[in-house]
Design a protein around this motif. Structure first.
Motif, short mmCIF file in Angstrom:
data_model
loop_
_atom_site.label_atom_id
_atom_site.label_comp_id
_atom_site.label_asym_id
_atom_site.label_seq_id
_atom_site.Cartn_x
_atom_site.Cartn_y
_atom_site.Cartn_z
N SER A 1 0.81 -1.23 0.00
CA SER A 1 0.00 0.00 0.00
C SER A 1 0.84 1.27 0.00
O SER A 1 0.31 2.36 0.22
CB SER A 1 -0.93 0.00 1.22
N ARG B 1 -0.84 5.29 -0.70
CA ARG B 1 -0.78 6.22 0.42
C ARG B 1 0.05 7.46 0.09
O ARG B 1 -0.28 8.56 0.54
CB ARG B 1 -0.20 5.51 1.65
N TYR C 1 -4.75 12.80 2.31
CA TYR C 1 -5.93 12.03 2.71
C TYR C 1 -5.55 10.94 3.71
O TYR C 1 -6.27 10.69 4.68
CB TYR C 1 -6.61 11.42 1.49
N TYR C 2 -4.44 10.29 3.45
CA TYR C 2 -4.05 9.18 4.32
C TYR C 2 -3.69 9.68 5.72
O TYR C 2 -4.20 9.15 6.72
CB TYR C 2 -2.86 8.43 3.71
N CYS D 1 -6.52 10.93 7.88
CA CYS D 1 -7.50 9.93 8.32
C CYS D 1 -7.23 9.56 9.78
O CYS D 1 -6.09 9.28 10.17
CB CYS D 1 -7.42 8.70 7.43
N LYS E 1 -6.13 5.08 10.38
CA LYS E 1 -5.37 4.80 9.15
C LYS E 1 -5.51 3.35 8.70
O LYS E 1 -5.31 3.04 7.53
CB LYS E 1 -3.90 5.17 9.35
N TRP F 1 -8.16 3.11 6.06
CA TRP F 1 -8.08 3.99 4.89
C TRP F 1 -8.09 3.19 3.60
O TRP F 1 -7.46 2.13 3.50
CB TRP F 1 -6.81 4.83 4.96
N TRP G 1 -8.46 3.60 -0.99
CA TRP G 1 -8.26 4.46 -2.15
C TRP G 1 -9.39 5.49 -2.24
O TRP G 1 -10.56 5.15 -2.06
CB TRP G 1 -8.22 3.61 -3.41
#
Length: 731
Positions: free
Chosen positions: A448, A452, A458-459, A462, A465, A468, A470
């Protein structure tokens, strides 16, 4: 390297108070907004010295009203020029007569909102002697004119008109005399002009004129150009210390030295104010950029600006006292001063840079990296690191805190460290591993990493996490994509987790990445890397069926081109077929005609077999060239495609077994492929001796274009959306 939010140093020249349009709350045309200093607010910085404050209050010019007769006279001239009925010779005479009417009233006329427009036209159309006469007559009030909202435009027009006459060598003495009359008045008391929003702008133009450079160079006005970003992130195909400052004229070196001496001949207390003032900081930045590569002058100027004043003539270099280092460190969090220090680090000679690195920044890198303003200074410091020892120090202080930097939105610091690691060839594998550790925990799969980093904000924004996923439709993080571009510059031995993560992404995610302007550059960087050909084809296969759609996007068209260069003949045919389906729409786009011509879509449509033969011949010639001469870069893979049936059959198997193969060694299949076709390359061909001589000549000829291309800025062809298609070859 990211945005400073609503920075007070947003240098869009006239956007903040520099326009002629009246602002709300201003009752006249001469309201001076220069006192509205929007600097970041360093602690314990006094607003100004008493001497400076007293000067501002005691030396305000009172403008006399313009009599109706004078207003009518200049209004008639404006109407006459607008009618376009005046011949060129007659126009020059009218300009000279009108300028003569301003004698003794230069300040009142130049600062009048309406008449100042006419005066600008007169200064642009008059002869040199008339122009210099006006400047000499107005020299005593030139600073006051320059500090007025309307008058500043007049002052700039006068300087621009002087610059147009520099092409005439006989005019130098006359222009120098006019400039000296202005500079003599300015250096008597430069503080008020330096700290004025209008006056500082005129002063920067005056410095450029004395240097002999263009008065409209955005870099000299502090603009953060894409060139600077490309240079900082090692994306520019040139040396780090390249000087792109064009000097079309010889300028006036003596006048520049005289003016700079006057600007810097202030007290330590006044310099402390100039450091953090929004407008004076810009003047100092311009002065430093103009002195680039003039180490002797910089070793005198920079200590004065930093208030060191500890230059020892007997000892080489200079010394920063501990108390001064603390003051510099404290002021670094001010917006204006941080901009100033960035420029100092860019132009500083090696001895000065090393002293600042050891006395000011060492052991404080992370603290400054998380500050809103100082983190940009750290990026400049990292980007201009001189040796591997300094890289090691920065690594020890920052690499263990990669995760903290990313969480706090300071990804620019991480990107700079990765770029300098690649440039200095130090801690390359460690940087790659540290970034993996910052994005993925020890018990998580590394699969990932790419998603990320593509959605970095965005990641890390969050809360949970672990949940999280896509973010479909969201815009990809610019700095995260720039980090990945830097990662793919490393050797494939260091970046296997990133390659595996990218090639194992779902087909729809790959397509969405290619459609994003920033994500497309990541794919292009991967295709240009020294990753195995098999791994590149694995990614290209996932884009199959979307090449026509991608080609219609400005950025996606480059991805299609890169894919075409990296894949085998079967996939090339697939790409050509998809582009043929959208040929009509593609030809209407800006990039379409070039792409259609480069891939020879018309040839494919009319005679597919001949098109296939030409593609095979091109690749065969290229492979022979690589076999004979090698390649300077690892991102020019040999055996880009092979058209035999076994390879085509393997394509179908590869699609089904992509997920199963990602755990195996990624280059093993490529090596077997190379061994399979090695015999064809070992066979000598006819006229080998003669061909070797021809190839030697070819290698000499091909070196010249490479050198020429290295001088071209990378972004003229890659980073700016408007110019990405200006170059036929993208490196």
């Amino acid at each position: 390297m990211g945005e400073r939010g609503k920075s007070s140093n947003n240098h869009s020249e006239r956007n903040k108070g520099m326009r002629r349009k009246d602002h709300k709350g201003n009752r006249g045309f001469d309201v001076d907004s220069s006192k509205k200093n929007q600097s970041g607010g360093a602690p314990n910085v006094k607003p100004a010295s008493k001497k400076h404050s007293e000067f501002e209050h005691q030396n305000q010019f009172v403008r006399k009203e313009i009599d109706p007769e004078t207003s009518k006279y200049f209004s008639e001239i404006a109407n006459l020029f607008d009618s376009n009925e005046v011949e060129l010779e007659e126009r020059s005479v009218i300009c000279g007569n009108a300028l003569e009417e301003t004698r003794g009233r230069e300040y009142e006329i130049a600062t009048d909102y309406i008449i100042s427009h006419v005066l600008q036209t007169l200064l642009e159309g008059c002869e040199l002697d008339q122009l210099c006469s006006f400047i000499r007559n107005s020299a005593s009030v030139f600073p006051a004119i320059a500090m007025d909202r309307s008058g500043s435009h007049v002052a700039e027009s006068a300087l621009k008109s002087l610059a147009t006459h520099l092409e005439n060598p006989d005019a130098y003495s006359v222009i120098e005399e006019a400039l000296h009359s202005i500079c003599k008045v300015i250096v008597d008391n430069p503080l008020d002009m330096m700290c004025n929003c209008y006056g500082s702008h005129v002063l920067r133009r005056l410095l450029c004129l004395c240097k002999g450079v263009s008065l409209d160079s955005p870099e000299l006005y502090g603009a953060k150009s894409s060139k600077a970003l490309a240079k900082r992130l090692n994306l520019k195909m040139s040396q780090l210390d390249d000087n792109n400052l064009e000097i079309p004229h010889q300028g006036f070196p003596g006048m520049l030295t005289y003016l700079l001496s006057g600007l810097l001949s202030c007290s330590r207390e006044d310099m402390k104010y100039l450091q953090v003032d929004q407008y004076s900081s810009l003047v100092l930045q311009t002065a430093l950029r103009l002195m680039l590569k003039q180490d002797e002058q910089l070793l005198e100027i920079i200590p004065l600006i930093l208030r060191c004043n500890s230059t020892n003539k007997k000892v080489e270099g200079f010394h920063i006292e501990t108390n001064v280092a603390k003051e510099i460190l404290e002021s670094m969090k001010d917006n204006s001063f941080s901009h100033l220090v960035e420029v100092i680090l860019e132009v500083a000679p090696e001895s000065l840079y090393n002293e600042m690195f050891n006395k000011v920044f060492k052991n404080s890198l992370f603290e400054l990296s998380v500050d809103r303003c100082a983190n940009f200074v750290i990026q400049a410091l990292i980007s201009h690191a001189r040796d591997q020892e300094q890289m090691g120090i920065m690594w020890e202080e920052l690499a263990p805190r990669f995760k903290d930097l990313l969480e706090q939105g300071k990804s620019g610091v991480v990107a700079s460290l990765i770029a300098v690691s690649q440039r200095l060839q130090s801690h390359e594998n460690k940087c790659c591993e540290a970034l993996v550790g910052a994005v993925c925990s020890t018990n998580e799969s590394r699969i990932s990493i790419l998603p990320r980093l593509l959605f970095l904000d965005y990641y890390f924004g969050c809360r949970d996490k672990s949940t999280w996923e896509w973010a479909p439709g969201a815009k990809m993080h610019v700095m995260g994509c720039l980090i990945l571009q830097g990662i793919f510059k490393f050797s494939s031995d260091h970046i296997q987790p990133y390659i595996t993560s990218l090639t194992s992404m779902k087909a729809e995610y790959i397509t969405e990445t290619a459609k994003d302007s920033s994500g497309a550059r990541v794919i292009e960087a991967f295709l240009a890397s020294d990753a195995a050909t098999k791994q590149k084809r694995r990614l290209i296969i996932k884009l199959r069926g979307h090449f026509g759609e991608l080609s219609l996007h400005t950025s996606g068209s480059f991805t299609v081109e890169k894919c075409f260069d990296a894949c085998n003949l079967t996939l090339r045919e697939a790409i050509a077929s998809e582009l043929l389906d959208v040929k009509v729409d593609l030809s209407k786009t800006k990039q379409g005609p070039y792409l259609l011509r480069k891939l020879d879509i018309d040839g494919y449509a009319s005679r597919p077999d001949q098109w296939k033969s030409r593609q095979e011949a091109k690749q065969s010639t290229y492979n022979e060239f690589c076999s004979a001469f090698g390649s300077n870069k690892s991102n020019f893979p040999k055996n880009t495609f092979v058209s035999d049936a076994s390879e085509d059959a393997a394509q179908e198997i590869e699609v089904k077994n992509t997920r199963k193969e990602i755990d195996h060694h990624p280059t093993s299949g490529f090596k077997r492929h190379r061994e399979k076709h090695a015999k064809d390359k070992d066979e000598p061909f006819a006229g080998e001796k003669r061909s070797k001589q021809k190839k030697n000549k070819t290698s000499e000829a091909t070196d010249k274009p490479k050198l020429a291309g290295s001088k071209r800025p990378f972004l003229s062809g890659e980073m700016t959306g408007k110019n990405r298609h200006s170059n036929k070859m993208r490196i």
